[in-house]
Design a protein around this motif. Structure first.
Motif, mmCIF file in Angstrom:
data_model
loop_
_atom_site.group_PDB
_atom_site.id
_atom_site.type_symbol
_atom_site.label_atom_id
_atom_site.label_comp_id
_atom_site.label_asym_id
_atom_site.label_seq_id
_atom_site.Cartn_x
_atom_site.Cartn_y
_atom_site.Cartn_z
ATOM 1 N N TYR A 186 0.834 -1.195 0.000
ATOM 2 C CA TYR A 186 0.000 0.000 0.000
ATOM 3 C C TYR A 186 0.877 1.256 0.000
ATOM 4 O O TYR A 186 1.658 1.489 0.928
ATOM 5 C CB TYR A 186 -0.911 0.015 1.228
ATOM 6 N N ALA A 187 0.717 2.078 -1.048
ATOM 7 C CA ALA A 187 1.486 3.316 -1.162
ATOM 8 C C ALA A 187 1.052 4.313 -0.095
ATOM 9 O O ALA A 187 -0.111 4.377 0.285
ATOM 10 C CB ALA A 187 1.292 3.911 -2.551
ATOM 11 N N GLN A 188 1.996 5.119 0.367
ATOM 12 C CA GLN A 188 1.740 6.096 1.432
ATOM 13 C C GLN A 188 1.858 7.541 0.950
ATOM 14 O O GLN A 188 1.786 8.465 1.761
ATOM 15 C CB GLN A 188 2.726 5.859 2.579
ATOM 16 N N LYS A 189 2.017 7.740 -0.345
ATOM 17 C CA LYS A 189 2.206 9.085 -0.878
ATOM 18 C C LYS A 189 1.021 9.984 -0.547
ATOM 19 O O LYS A 189 -0.126 9.572 -0.655
ATOM 20 C CB LYS A 189 2.389 9.026 -2.394
ATOM 21 N N PRO A 190 1.295 11.239 -0.174
ATOM 22 C CA PRO A 190 0.198 12.176 0.076
ATOM 23 C C PRO A 190 -0.425 12.637 -1.242
ATOM 24 O O PRO A 190 0.166 12.479 -2.313
ATOM 25 C CB PRO A 190 0.881 13.331 0.802
ATOM 26 N N ILE A 249 -10.693 7.584 4.267
ATOM 27 C CA ILE A 249 -11.244 6.309 4.721
ATOM 28 C C ILE A 249 -11.112 5.232 3.650
ATOM 29 O O ILE A 249 -10.982 4.054 3.951
ATOM 30 C CB ILE A 249 -12.732 6.490 5.138
ATOM 31 N N GLY A 250 -11.114 5.641 2.373
ATOM 32 C CA GLY A 250 -10.937 4.680 1.293
ATOM 33 C C GLY A 250 -9.492 4.391 0.968
ATOM 34 O O GLY A 250 -9.183 3.453 0.244
ATOM 35 N N ARG A 251 -8.593 5.214 1.471
ATOM 36 C CA ARG A 251 -7.157 5.027 1.275
ATOM 37 C C ARG A 251 -6.434 5.507 2.531
ATOM 38 O O ARG A 251 -5.877 6.589 2.603
ATOM 39 C CB ARG A 251 -6.681 5.817 0.053
ATOM 40 N N PRO A 252 -6.499 4.713 3.605
ATOM 41 C CA PRO A 252 -5.975 5.147 4.908
ATOM 42 C C PRO A 252 -4.463 5.004 5.014
ATOM 43 O O PRO A 252 -3.941 3.962 5.397
ATOM 44 C CB PRO A 252 -6.703 4.231 5.894
ATOM 45 N N PRO A 294 -0.022 4.480 13.985
ATOM 46 C CA PRO A 294 0.596 4.729 15.282
ATOM 47 C C PRO A 294 -0.107 3.933 16.375
ATOM 48 O O PRO A 294 -1.323 3.729 16.324
ATOM 49 C CB PRO A 294 0.391 6.235 15.485
ATOM 50 N N PRO A 295 0.637 3.455 17.373
ATOM 51 C CA PRO A 295 0.034 2.658 18.445
ATOM 52 C C PRO A 295 -1.137 3.355 19.131
ATOM 53 O O PRO A 295 -2.135 2.715 19.469
ATOM 54 C CB PRO A 295 1.194 2.433 19.410
ATOM 55 N N GLU A 296 -1.030 4.669 19.322
ATOM 56 C CA GLU A 296 -2.112 5.372 20.017
ATOM 57 C C GLU A 296 -3.396 5.395 19.187
ATOM 58 O O GLU A 296 -4.501 5.390 19.736
ATOM 59 C CB GLU A 296 -1.685 6.791 20.381
ATOM 60 N N THR A 297 -3.270 5.397 17.860
ATOM 61 C CA THR A 297 -4.449 5.349 16.995
ATOM 62 C C THR A 297 -5.108 3.981 17.072
ATOM 63 O O THR A 297 -6.338 3.870 17.178
ATOM 64 C CB THR A 297 -4.074 5.668 15.542
ATOM 65 N N TYR A 321 -0.632 5.951 6.562
ATOM 66 C CA TYR A 321 -0.135 6.106 7.935
ATOM 67 C C TYR A 321 -0.303 7.547 8.404
ATOM 68 O O TYR A 321 -0.735 7.796 9.532
ATOM 69 C CB TYR A 321 1.332 5.686 7.997
ATOM 70 N N ARG A 322 0.022 8.500 7.525
ATOM 71 C CA ARG A 322 -0.096 9.913 7.893
ATOM 72 C C ARG A 322 -1.554 10.277 8.201
ATOM 73 O O ARG A 322 -1.837 10.988 9.169
ATOM 74 C CB ARG A 322 0.457 10.798 6.770
ATOM 75 N N TRP A 323 -2.498 9.769 7.370
ATOM 76 C CA TRP A 323 -3.913 10.062 7.591
ATOM 77 C C TRP A 323 -4.390 9.444 8.898
ATOM 78 O O TRP A 323 -5.098 10.078 9.685
ATOM 79 C CB TRP A 323 -4.739 9.544 6.424
#
Length: 358
Positions: free
Chosen positions: A174-178, A210-213, A262-265, A215-217
């Protein structure tokens, strides 16, 4: 679902976007069961590649054959178009502990057997949340990919009755690009590697959400459980003929099962799940490969299915999920398996298509 008419693609035809628009026009309105968002990627890519293949094959012809109007079972609406590629697949959710439900290996379990050591679900999810908060997952850079290897099964309706497919291995990058992206990653199954394309109608690409979650989002989501649940509920589309609470439960299950955050999320998502009406514990749950663990479940009484998440009994790490029917339906008998999955590995890699080092 919206579709946009495309321009000439240089191959003698009008391009894949016209095919998508034509497909959207021909499909009747969806009713009944629905797949939770985010679980369609692999099947959508098969369809889009098939459309591109058909378009290329038809280039140079005076007239392409008309596409038939598709009649489909309502709960397969999001993937019904796969009939063009010769497959119909039932949705994601998880197996219940109801009487007659299917276990890994073909056995069954009774309701009394599984309910014997049940605890209040809030306590169980609180323990799972605490374990998630101690995770060392992430961070993930924008130029990296989240890699997930899993074992999966689906309910196949190609024959007209619900038949469970054999267990198969699947890999996703899964790509993470903004920003909006036209290629969201790669998916590999049965030796075939396909791009993960935007949702139908996203002609400008799919942005994080929500359709492309990404890590940053996910890192930007609220961590207060009530605010987080309200936020996810607002973002989760309301299926036309399904309990919205079930769609939200399945959406959270997809996020914690097949994404990295992130763990907190993650901890907040589990506590948010405890606030959804109808969520219960399901002791002695099993994932797609038969690993036993602690289960968290919810029944959609409208559509007679039960979703179950499975966690390692010692570490409380997510293992997988199962889905089955809780009553006889036109598609299958009570206890029939709709789908199952088991997460084998999650990691961060620098390039799509490359496996992480073990």
């Amino acid at each position: 679902m919206t579709a946009t008419t495309g321009t000439d693609d240089g191959r003698g035809g009008r391009g894949g976007e016209d095919d998508r628009a034509e497909l959207a026009r021909l499909l009747p309105p969806a009713t009944g069961f629905d797949l939770p968002p985010g679980r369609h990627e692999h099947h959508r890519e098969r369809l889009m590649n098939q459309i591109d293949h058909d378009t290329a094959a038809a280039s140079g012809r005076d007239r392409a054959p008309a596409r038939p109007r598709l009649l489909r079972p309502s709960f397969l609406a999001p993937v019904t178009a796969l009939a063009l590629a010769g497959a119909l697949v039932a949705g994601y959710t998880a197996q219940s502990g109801g009487e007659g439900s299917v276990r890994a290996g073909g056995g069954t379990s009774s309701a009394s057997e599984r309910a014997g050591d049940a605890q209040p679900v809030a306590l169980v999810l609180d323990r799972i949340s605490d374990a998630a908060a101690k995770s060392e997952a992430g961070p993930v850079r924008d130029d990296q990919f989240v890699y997930v290897r899993s074992q999966i099964q689906y309910g196949d309706l190609t024959s007209g009755t619900l038949v469970t497919t054999p267990l198969a291995e699947r890999e996703d990058w899964y790509a993470q690009k903004p920003g909006p992206q036209m290629q969201l990653g790669l998916s590999r199954e049965d030796g075939e590697t396909l791009p993960i394309n935007p949702e139908l109608g996203d002609t400008e690409g799919t942005a994080p959400g929500i359709g492309r979650p990404t890590y940053r989002w996910l890192a930007a989501l609220p961590t207060d459980p009530r605010k987080l649940l309200d936020h996810i509920t607002a973002l989760t589309p309301k299926p036309e003929d399904q309990e919205h609470a079930q769609a939200v439960f399945d959406e959270i299950g997809h996020l914690v099962g097949f994404k990295m955050m992130p763990p907190e999320t993650a901890a907040a998502l589990y506590k948010a799940a405890a606030l959804i009406p109808g969520v219960t514990e399901a002791p002695n749950a099993v994932d797609a490969v038969g690993r036993k663990g602690v289960g968290i479940a919810r029944v959609d009484t409208h559509n007679s299915w039960r979703s179950e998440w499975v966690f390692d009994p010692e570490t409380l790490v997510y293992l997988g999920s199962r889905s089955f029917l809780t009553a006889d339906t036109a598609y299958g008998k009570k206890g029939a398996l709709l789908s199952a999955d088991a997460v084998v590995k999650r990691a961060v890699v620098d390039k799509a298509g490359v496996r992480p080092q073990d």
